[in-house]
Structure formats: structure tokens, C-alpha cells
Design a protein around this motif. Structure first.
Motif, PDB file in Angstrom:
ATOM      1  N   ASP A 186      -4.491  -4.695  -2.096  1.00 42.54           N
ATOM      2  CA  ASP A 186      -3.634  -5.563  -1.283  1.00 42.54           C
ATOM      3  C   ASP A 186      -3.148  -4.832  -0.040  1.00 42.54           C
ATOM      4  OD1 ASP A 186      -3.895  -7.622  -3.100  1.00 42.54           O
ATOM      5  OD2 ASP A 186      -1.995  -7.211  -4.121  1.00 42.54           O
ATOM      6  N   ARG A 187      -2.768  -3.570  -0.213  1.00 38.30           N
ATOM      7  CA  ARG A 187      -2.303  -2.762   0.926  1.00 38.30           C
ATOM      8  C   ARG A 187      -3.431  -2.545   1.931  1.00 38.30           C
ATOM      9  NH1 ARG A 187       1.651  -1.419   4.347  1.00 38.30           N
ATOM     10  NH2 ARG A 187       1.694   0.791   4.881  1.00 38.30           N
TER      11      ARG A 187
ATOM     12  N   THR B  19     -11.412  -6.671  -3.820  1.00 36.57           N
ATOM     13  CA  THR B  19     -10.390  -7.451  -4.521  1.00 36.57           C
ATOM     14  C   THR B  19     -11.058  -8.473  -5.436  1.00 36.57           C
ATOM     15  OG1 THR B  19      -8.904  -7.202  -2.609  1.00 36.57           O
ATOM     16  CG2 THR B  19      -8.359  -8.902  -4.222  1.00 36.57           C
TER      17      THR B  19
ATOM     18  N   LEU C   6      -5.134  -2.942  -7.898  1.00 31.10           N
ATOM     19  CA  LEU C   6      -4.862  -4.151  -7.119  1.00 31.10           C
ATOM     20  C   LEU C   6      -3.819  -3.916  -6.024  1.00 31.10           C
ATOM     21  CD1 LEU C   6      -5.526  -7.084  -6.604  1.00 31.10           C
ATOM     22  CD2 LEU C   6      -3.814  -7.720  -8.317  1.00 31.10           C
TER      23      LEU C   6
END
Length: 364
Positions: free
Chosen positions: A223-224, A245, A219
Motif C-alpha cells: 500500500d505504501r 498487491t 500488504l
């Protein structure tokens, strides 16, 4: 993305394009070290004339002007027959957005319009060559779904390899005082970093699926990747990261409610295959919620995209869900089971084949 349409060049547009094309191509060949500068323009004109003996009317050649509303914004040259005889594959000889229209994202839209024109005339694929010294073009093609098929590399044997090779953007800024290439170079590196994060997240997800190692970084990496693609303005890359995601929340955390908004964003903004993944997993969420009709429609739409883009493993995976839905609706599943078996077997997808057999047994 702004919509671009294409039309045939006029005679005057063709003549102007031939001059510009030969000038640019000769410069590229000289810069790449392939041709000496003397006679390069004439050599380029002769090469083009050999490929276009009847000019714009040459059979099998598309010489097109890109249009936004009623305004010309660029040019395209596509050969419907591949120069090396690759079957059913067209070849992109030239694409250019006019200088006054650059910086608006029109290159990607112009390329997409050329792809449609080639496909409408029977091409199943489109290939091109791009010089390594043209990072802007390399970035456009890579982020538009093109993959390296062959690659030419060269080393100058007359001098030792330098230990430190500054990038072209750095040289231009630091040595010539021109910072104009820095923003583009930064964007390319941002996209590369985002792609690396996304690839590492997929590896972590694979470790989860196979129980073969730690996947705690999945995760944070996603997100990055989303943040980096967004910073670079890479909408399709961001959509793919958003889709994965959603897959993390749905598959790893078994949380459809958290996953669905990510899938919806990905379906709206992603390229066709990303959209097919988002629709598939939205279908899974609807199936789990007991909404069979909605689930079937989503899986069928995803499957249609995967058929169009020749993704047999993905088709087989979707058919597994459609088999369960058909059985629940009281419909015959024989043809779907047969097709799913054949596709999974041909692709060597043993995991998918096991799911097919489980579905066949459960619905018999």
C-alpha cells in the motif's frame, strides 16, 4: 504516455546538433573531473567526428529527430555497433529533449522510440553511459528498465572524506538560493522509498512462500509503495506495486475477486514484464473459475511477452498452467512438458521444475 516517432536528421539539424552536443559533452566531462576546461569543446568535436566520419550518413549510426505529430521535440544518437564490441547490443550516445518541451514526460517516450528503432535494425539490447552527477538522467534510465552493468567510482585522495555531504539539490537551494532542483530531488527520493517498500514486500512474500518467517508487513508495504509511486507520478512503478498487491490477495488470501481489479490496472499501465505477470495471474483466476479458453488466451499472451523479453523462468511457470489447460481440452502436452522441463532445468528453478513434474504426472 505521449507517442513519439523518430526520423533522420536533416543536414542543418545535424550541424546544429553537433555544436550543441560537443558543448554539453565537454561541460559534462569538465564537471566530472575527466577533462580540463581548456580545449574541452574542441576535444569533444574531434571525438564525435571520429565516430561519425560521414556525418549523418555514417553506416551503423542512427542520428534521429524525435517528433510529436509534426513538431520536433528532441534528438537521439544510437550506434548499432557497440563501441566495446558487445554482441547484438546497440549503444545510446546521446538523447535530449528540447528545452521548450521538457517537463512533459517526453524523455521516456523519446527513449522508447529510440529503443524501437534499434530493435527494428537488429539490436537485442541497448546500453548507455550516464554521469553520476546527472540525477535526472539517472532517474529516467533506472525507471525505464535500465540496470547498472559497470560502475566507475572516484575518491579525491587529497582531502579527507567529509562527514556531511549535502545533496546537489540542497547545495543549490541553500547556498545559491535556487530551489529549482528540490522538486526533482524529492521525486527521486520518493521513487527510491517506493522501490524499497516494494522490495521489502517481495521479501515478505518470499517468506510466506517458503514458510521461513513473518510476512505480516507485506500488504502495508505494498500500500505504501503504491501511494509513493503515485505521488511521484511513476506510472510503471505504481503498476508493478498494484500487480504485487493482486498477487498478495490471490496467493496469500486466496481471493481472486479482490485480486483481479489490481491485475487489470497493472496490465493496462505496466511495462511489458509487469503486464506479463498481471496477465498470468488473470489467467490463473480464469482457470480457477473454470473458464479454460479465457485462461489459455491470457497465459498465451503472457508467455508471448516473456518470450520476447527473454524471461525463461516465467515461460516455464506459464507452461505449467498451459499444460493443465491443454490436458483438460484434450490436447497433447508433450512438447510443452519438454520445453518447460528444459527451461526450468537450465535456469536452476527447482521449484518450477517440481511444478512441471507434478503437472506432467497429473496429466499423463
Amino acid at each position: 504516455m505521449t507517442e513519439v516517432t523518430v526520423r533522420q536528421m536533416t543536414v542543418s539539424e545535424y550541424d546544429e546538433w553537433q555544436h550543441d552536443l560537443a558543448t554539453d559533452y565537454a561541460e559534462e566531462q569538465v564537471t566530472a573531473g575527466n577533462w580540463p576546461s581548456e580545449g574541452a569543446y574542441e576535444r569533444a568535436r574531434e571525438g564525435n567526428a571520429a565516430l561519425l566520419p560521414q556525418g549523418a550518413a555514417t553506416d551503423g549510426m542512427l542520428t534521429l529527430i524525435g517528433m510529436v505529430d509534426d513538431e520536433p521535440i528532441g534528438r537521439l544518437w544510437i550506434g548499432l555497433t557497440h563501441p566495446r564490441g558487445v554482441p547484438d547490443c546497440a549503444f545510446l550516445y546521446d538523447i535530449e529533449v528540447s528545452a521548450e518541451h521538457r517537463g512533459r514526460g517526453l524523455g521516456r517516450a523519446l527513449l522508447a522510440a529510440g529503443e524501437v528503432a534499434a530493435r527494428d535494425r537488429g539490436a537485442h539490447a541497448l546500453e548507455l553511459n550516464v554521469f553520476g552527477a546527472n540525477p535526472t538522467a539517472n532517474d529516467l534510465y533506472r525507471t525505464s528498465g535500465y540496470q547498472v552493468v559497470t560502475q566507475h567510482m572516484r575518491k579525491d585522495l587529497r582531502r579527507p572524506a567529509p562527514r556531511f555531504v549535502p545533496s546537489a539539490a540542497y547545495r543549490q537551494a541553500a547556498f545559491a538560493g535556487d530551489p529549482s532542483a528540490l522538486a526533482g530531488a524529492d521525486r527521486r527520493l520518493t521513487v527510491q522509498e517506493a522501490e524499497t517498500c516494494l522490495d521489502r514486500a517481495k521479501l515478505a512474500h518470499a517468506r510466506f512462500l517458503t514458510g521461513s518467517g513473518d510476512h505480516d508487513e507485506e500488504l502495508p508495504l505494498l500500500d505504501r509503495a503504491v501511494a509513493l509511486f503515485r505521488r511521484a507520478g511513476d506510472v510503471t512503478g505504481e503498476a508493478e506495486a498494484l500487480c504485487w498487491t493482486g498477487i498478495f490477495h490471490q496467493v496469500v488470501r486466496q481471493d481472486d475477486t479482490e485480486a483481479v481489479p489490481f491485475y487489470r490496472q497493472a496490465a493496462e499501465r505496466g511495462d511489458p514484464l509487469t503486464r506479463s505477470f498481471a496477465l498470468r495471474h488473470l489467467g490463473v483466476a480464469e482457470h480457477r473459475a473454470g473458464n479454460l479458453t479465457a485462461a489459455r488466451e491470457l497465459l498465451e499472451e503472457s508467455t508471448a511477452i516473456r518470450r520476447e523479453h527473454d524471461f525463461p523462468i516465467g515461460i516455464a511457470a506459464n507452461l505449467v498452467g498451459l499444460i493443465y489447460i491443454a490436458a483438460a481440452e484434450g490436447r497433447d502436452t508433450t512438447e510443452m512438458i519438454t520445453e518447460a522441463r528444459a527451461l526450468a532445468t537450465a535456469a536452476g528453478a527447482t521449484s518450477v521444475l517440481a511444478e512441471v513434474e507434478e503437472a506432467a504426472q497429473a496429466t499423463s
